[in-house]
Enzyme design. Structure first.
Site, PDB file in Angstrom:
ATOM      1  N   CYS A  80       0.943  -1.250   0.213  1.00 33.12           N
ATOM      2  CA  CYS A  80      -0.013   0.043   0.053  1.00 33.12           C
ATOM      3  C   CYS A  80       0.749   1.232   0.100  1.00 33.12           C
ATOM      4  CB  CYS A  80      -0.897   0.158   1.091  1.00 33.12           C
ATOM      5  SG  CYS A  80      -2.226   1.289   0.910  1.00 33.12           S
ATOM      6  N   HIS A 184      -3.956  -4.455  -0.580  1.00 33.12           N
ATOM      7  CA  HIS A 184      -3.710  -5.026   0.713  1.00 33.12           C
ATOM      8  C   HIS A 184      -3.863  -6.582   0.552  1.00 33.12           C
ATOM      9  CE1 HIS A 184      -3.613  -1.494   3.361  1.00 33.12           C
ATOM     10  NE2 HIS A 184      -4.448  -1.124   2.643  1.00 33.12           N
ATOM     11  N   GLU A 186      -3.135  -8.794   2.737  1.00 32.66           N
ATOM     12  CA  GLU A 186      -3.867  -9.315   4.135  1.00 32.66           C
ATOM     13  C   GLU A 186      -5.341  -9.100   4.012  1.00 32.66           C
ATOM     14  OE1 GLU A 186      -3.249  -4.719   5.221  1.00 32.66           O
ATOM     15  OE2 GLU A 186      -2.283  -6.587   3.630  1.00 32.66           O
TER      16      GLU A 186
END
Length: 204
Positions: A80, A184, A186
């Site tokens: 990011c 992202h 995750e």
């Protein structure tokens, strides 16, 4: 050991959890010796460019990161805002970036005719370059984004993937052992898991 750089910006715990969920040992550190003995490094980031870059400088970790990444060629993944920090600078502020990828970050300003909102928040299909090591060419690639600025690379060879907004937006970069993703992983479920696994297995 996969090492997530802790300089007070981002959510390194979520990245550790994802790596451990897919079977890799990971740790968070703000210590030079642990950065220097890492097998892989991850530079997270959220928020404003200048604030993040200044915190990274104040952490006194840049010299050890340069030794690891630029001299020892340890693979590094910017996530990011962490990807934007890899460039020379950003329109969001005045502070110089790391300069490890030739490019600059600019504000996303779509034509009003497209009726697109900035910041862009949501899922997008990603198109990867044939040489992109972090992606599985020929399969679906879908990731979660939240950003108002985009990195523009000087060299097309550094662009590993794009998504379509009002035009192509760089969503991943790859320059030697330096990688970055605007999204992202995750928060991107199985697609993010696969990308992080590819980073560990294919980045060297």
């Amino acid at each position: 050991m996969i090492t997530i750089v802790n300089y007070g910006v981002g959510n390194p715990g979520a990245l550790v959890n994802m790596f451990e969920f897919i079977g890799y040992d990971a740790r968070i550190t703000d210590e030079t010796p642990r950065i220097l003995d890492a097998s892989h490094l991850v530079l997270p980031g959220v928020g404003a460019f200048d604030a993040a870059m200044n915190r990274l400088r104040n952490s006194q970790l840049i010299p050890s990161l340069e030794r690891a990444v630029l001299e020892r060629k340890v693979p590094l993944l910017g996530v990011c805002l962490g990807m934007q920090l890899l460039g020379r600078r950003s329109e969001e502020g005045l502070t110089e970036g790391l300069g490890w990828v030739a490019g600059e970050t600019v504000r996303m300003q779509p034509d009003p005719a497209f009726n697109l909102k900035v910041p862009f928040m949501g899922w997008a299909d990603v198109e990867c370059a044939p040489t992109a090591r972090l992606f599985d060419a020929g399969s679906e690639q879908r990731f979660y984004f939240t950003h108002s600025y985009q990195l523009r690379c000087d060299h097309q060879s550094d662009v590993a993937a794009i998504y379509r907004f009002d035009g192509p937006v760089v969503s991943a970069v790859q320059h030697e052992n330096v990688y970055g993703v605007q999204f992202h992983p995750e928060k991107s479920h199985r697609f993010g898991m696969r990308l992080l696994s590819n980073f560990v297995e294919r980045s060297r």
